[in-house]
Write a protein that holds these residues in place. Structure first.
Motif, short mmCIF file in Angstrom:
data_model
loop_
_atom_site.label_atom_id
_atom_site.label_comp_id
_atom_site.label_asym_id
_atom_site.label_seq_id
_atom_site.Cartn_x
_atom_site.Cartn_y
_atom_site.Cartn_z
N VAL A 1 1.09 5.55 -0.33
CA VAL A 1 0.52 6.53 0.16
C VAL A 1 1.35 7.86 -0.06
O VAL A 1 2.24 7.98 0.48
CB VAL A 1 -0.08 6.88 1.50
N GLN B 1 0.80 -1.20 0.10
CA GLN B 1 -0.04 -0.04 0.19
C GLN B 1 0.95 1.22 0.14
O GLN B 1 1.85 1.34 0.63
CB GLN B 1 -1.23 0.14 1.24
N SER C 1 -4.17 7.13 -2.25
CA SER C 1 -3.37 5.73 -1.83
C SER C 1 -3.73 4.65 -3.11
O SER C 1 -4.50 4.93 -3.74
CB SER C 1 -3.99 5.08 -0.57
#
Length: 255
Positions: free
Chosen positions: A50, A48, A110
């Motif tokens: 961001v 992930q 994100s």
């Protein structure tokens, strides 16, 4: 497309499972251009990413109510260098899920992808978050989604907004993260572009990832990132009105 993405995830999961289990490694690096890079790597198969900027609603001027709400809904539209459909398709082609968010302090995007697609995903993320095109006709296209956001607000959302407005009145922290219905569409494409030029810069940004190699993010931030160089933007003062809030708590029976 779906089967290819499933295979990619399964392959990454197999590779991660075969690795020796280890404690998550946390690293933070401040680059020479001002960009802060942080990672937490547990060697898991999904990454992930961001990219966030100090560009939340507290940075709006008095005549810009709803600016950050507009920017959040603009994610997925055209950037300065790519069509929005190409950005969204590219993310989906690599198994990615793109989401935008705002708070009173931050605006960010994100992107979740299989770990082996991280390098490519960084370029997609930067285009989606740091280089919006803000074409006038596309700004107009996001207005229905902003009205829909307001339509789904809960009583809790309204209460939190009112408490912030009372506690930080005359300060940026009193600004709502939602555009008032009466002002939706009042922020021009030029105003959005000027705001982005000031706030979407390296000194005002943080690039963070879970389950990604820290060195990959540092390399991208140092050499390949399209984020403009610039210094951090300091928010205006937002004094907390303690006495006024005590009256609210006493009136409501809280505390």
């Amino acid at each position: 497309m779906l089967s290819r993405n499933v295979v990619a995830v399964r392959g990454a999961h197999k590779a991660a499972s075969s690795a020796t289990a280890s404690k998550p490694v946390e690293k933070v690096t401040k680059l020479g251009n001002g960009l802060t890079v942080g990672t937490i790597d547990s060697k898991k198969p999904l990454t992930q990413l961001v990219l966030a900027f100090r560009a939340g609603s507290r940075y709006e001027q008095a005549n810009q109510a709803g600016l950050s709400h507009t920017i959040r809904n603009f994610v997925g539209r055209d950037s300065k260098n790519h069509f929005g459909t190409a950005i969204v398709w590219s993310a989906a082609n690599y198994g990615g899920v793109v989401k935008s968010f705002t708070s009173r302090d931050l605006f960010g995007v994100s992107l979740t992808v299989p770990r082996d697609s991280t390098s490519y995903a960084l370029h997609v993320l930067a285009q989606a978050a740091a280089n919006p095109g803000f074409k006038p006709w596309e700004v107009a296209d996001v207005l229905p989604t902003m009205r829909a956001d307001n339509g789904f607000r809960t009583a809790y959302d309204y209460v939190v907004d009112l408490i912030h407005k009372a506690a930080y009145r005359n300060g940026g922290l009193g600004n709502s993260i939602y555009a008032p219905c009466s002002t939706i569409g009042s922020v021009s494409a030029q105003t959005l572009s000027e705001f982005a030029e000031k706030h979407f810069v390296t000194g005002n940004a943080v690039l963070f990832a879970t389950n990604a190699a820290h060195e990959d993010l540092v390399l991208f931030g140092d050499n390949y990132s399209p984020i403009r160089n610039g210094s951090a933007v300091s928010p205006s003062s937002s004094a907390y009105k303690v006495c006024f809030m005590k009256k609210i708590y006493l009136f409501s029976g809280v505390g």
